[in-house]
Write an enzyme that holds these catalytic residues in place. Structure first.
Site, short mmCIF file in Angstrom:
data_model
loop_
_atom_site.label_atom_id
_atom_site.label_comp_id
_atom_site.label_asym_id
_atom_site.label_seq_id
_atom_site.Cartn_x
_atom_site.Cartn_y
_atom_site.Cartn_z
N CYS A 1 -3.59 -3.28 -8.07
CA CYS A 1 -4.84 -2.68 -8.93
C CYS A 1 -5.56 -3.15 -8.85
O CYS A 1 -6.53 -2.57 -8.95
CB CYS A 1 -3.57 -2.08 -9.96
SG CYS A 1 -1.82 -2.12 -10.64
N HIS B 1 -5.15 6.81 -11.80
CA HIS B 1 -5.28 5.10 -11.40
C HIS B 1 -4.93 5.36 -10.07
O HIS B 1 -3.54 5.22 -9.77
CB HIS B 1 -4.45 4.56 -12.14
CG HIS B 1 -4.11 3.33 -11.82
ND1 HIS B 1 -5.37 2.32 -11.33
CD2 HIS B 1 -2.84 1.97 -12.15
CE1 HIS B 1 -5.16 0.89 -11.25
NE2 HIS B 1 -3.68 0.64 -11.48
#
Ligand SMILES: [Zn+2]
Lengths: 137, 384
Positions: B84, B333
């Site tokens: 991420c 995300h």
């Protein structure tokens, strides 16, 4: 010797130098490793010591009682674990050694709390897999 | 405080549930916006760094196809991954390449198209972004790991589910204003508190949504930035740190050590303190992640993060506005694109081009981007 794929509700690893972890579970023991040269102890068990670069390890028992450090009761599961929902994942401390696993479903939601006293118990799953869980000490 | 490397162009695609196109086309949307923002052409770019989490990509080695589609041959290209936090890791590498003198202009393109696999599959793959030998066999997934951090934070400090819900309420207020966000509806405190439990104590609105998206950041040497950019934004500090992937190797779960250490390094390099930060973007993949970030970044003392959100201090007008673009909670995300999107928001703030969400006179901004559950931590401090 048994392959490591026997460990866990679902395995992602078949080969490791610490395969004997599974044999220990089959003898009802939860084990980590200790480096003979420098004395570092490891759970999960490791074949190699990053402290002194040695690879001479002995098996040590992880013994209770321990304490619950944190937990979560999951209502959704990743692929392959759907039938187990809900289950509780937990991190426990056994005299300074931390162990990750599931909390026994016999422990009610209401009585689950951080610092509660626990011990590890081996679980033989119906499909032949083997794992451990935390039960009340 | 050095001003050796600047950001001269930023771009981002809309973040959406399911992008109707290929990864190269998705990447192009962010690329075009960043190139037009910088006012440059492909021949100006010396190298590209492509950032994504490869478990979602059907295309092997996507940097090759993306560099081709962006018209960036024969310049060098390669991939960078830290789940991420991939695109802020790309920025760290780009900074190094420019600071070393190897290149003058480097393009960092982050992307992810998560919609091609099911949510359960995606959780399983993300779960394998944790220890596959010793944790994944118990049925782990990202919400569960962050939930264990939340439970530990509650137990250590007396923070509550309501504190987490307040963070989501803030995210939704600003998400409504962000036309590139995937979630643009109001979330009331009661909605957040009454939502279905995902992994206790995290409920549906404590979790960000998966999304498809791309981001693009163009970095330049001091000389090129001064010559090409009207409003260069300088990289003042970069901090990176890691922590044990396996939870058993961590001292405590009531914060993220990688974030705390990365922040210390970034503050030291920039020569600033948490009090100097005017606006921050933090990695709120879950509400608890934002609460821990307040403390790990030094905006609040350990255990005192909840007081910031209770007092509204992380809204615009408060002591330290955080995630005023809606954060990951509202934007969504798209793993490899997320860090670049955070950087874009701060760059716009520091240029005074943030429109409805402008923090008045923002001069120094901070980005906190976390890979995995506190495995990789990147903190970037930017200044005008
Ligand atoms: Zn040793």
């Amino acid at each position: 010797m048994m392959g490591f794929e026997k460990f866990g509700h679902k395995s992602f690893t078949s080969q490791t130098k610490v395969n004997a972890f599974v044999a220990a579970l089959e003898s009802n023991e939860l084990k980590g490793t200790k480096c003979i040269s420098c004395g570092n102890t490891y759970f999960p068990p490791r074949a190699d010591c990053c402290g002194c670069l040695g690879s001479d390890m002995v098996w040590i028992n992880i013994e209770g009682p321990g304490n619950l450090l944190s937990y979560t009761r999951v209502n959704y599961a990743p692929t392959g674990f759907e039938k187990d929902v809900p289950y509780t994942l937990a991190l426990a401390d056994f005299n300074g050694t931390k162990v990750f696993g599931r909390l026994s479903s016999a422990i009610a939601k209401e009585e689950t709390m951080v610092v509660m006293s626990l011990k590890a118990a081996v679980v033989n799953l119906p499909d032949g897999q083997i794992t451990y869980e935390f039960i009340k000490a | 405080m050095s001003k050796d490397v600047a950001i001269i162009g930023v771009g981002q695609s809309a973040f959406v549930r399911s992008y109707q196109g290929s990864i190269r086309e998705l990447a192009f949307e962010a690329f075009r916006e960043a190139m037009q923002d910088a006012g440059i052409s492909t021949g100006d770019i010396d190298a590209s760094i492509i950032c994504s989490a490869p478990e979602y990509d059907n295309q092997r080695s996507p940097s090759g196809i993306i560099a081709e589609y962006l018209g960036l041959n024969p310049q060098p290209t390669f991939a960078v991954e830290s789940v991420c936090s991939s695109s802020t890791t790309g920025i760290r590498v780009g900074y190094s390449m420019i600071k070393s003198g190897l290149h003058d202009l480097v393009l960092i393109l982050g992307f992810q198209k998560m919609s091609e696999i099911s949510s359960a599959d995606s959780q399983e793959r993300m779960g394998r972004g944790a220890d596959i030998m010793w944790e994944a066999p118990f049925g782990t997934m990202m919400p569960a790991y962050y939930a264990m951090h939340a439970q530990a934070h509650f137990a250590s400090y007396g923070s509550t589910e309501k504190d987490l819900a307040l963070i989501r309420v803030k995210a939704s207020k600003y998400g409504i204003l962000n036309e590139k966000a995937v979630y643009r509806k109001e979330v009331k405190l009661e909605d957040a508190l009454n939502a279905g439990m995902v992994a206790s104590p995290l409920k549906r609105f404590d979790c960000c949504a998966n999304a498809d998206g791309a981001s693009c950041i163009i970095m330049a040497s001091q000389a090129r930035a001064k010559e090409m950019a009207k409003k260069p934004v300088w990289v003042l500090g970069l901090g990176s740190a890691t922590a044990s992937m396996t939870l058993t190797g961590r001292d405590a779960l009531n914060g993220l050590t990688c974030a705390r250490v990365a922040a210390e390094k970034a503050y030291a390099m920039a020569g600033v303190t948490p009090r100097d930060i005017d606006v921050a973007e933090v990695h709120d993949c879950f509400t608890i992640a934002e609460l821990m970030a307040y403390e790990n970044l030094g905006f609040a003392g350990p255990g005192q993060g909840a007081e910031l959100i209770r007092a509204g201090e992380t809204y615009i007008g408060g002591k330290i506005p955080v995630n005023v673009d809606g954060g990951l909670l509202s934007k969504g995300h798209p793993i490899g694109a997320t860090g670049g999107s955070q950087v874009r928001t701060i760059v716009q703030q520091l240029r005074g081009e943030a429109g409805a969400i402008q923090v008045p006179n923002a001069a120094i901004g901070l980005v906190h981007n976390i890979g995995g559950v506190g495995v990789y931590g990147n903190v970037i401090i930017l200044g005008r």
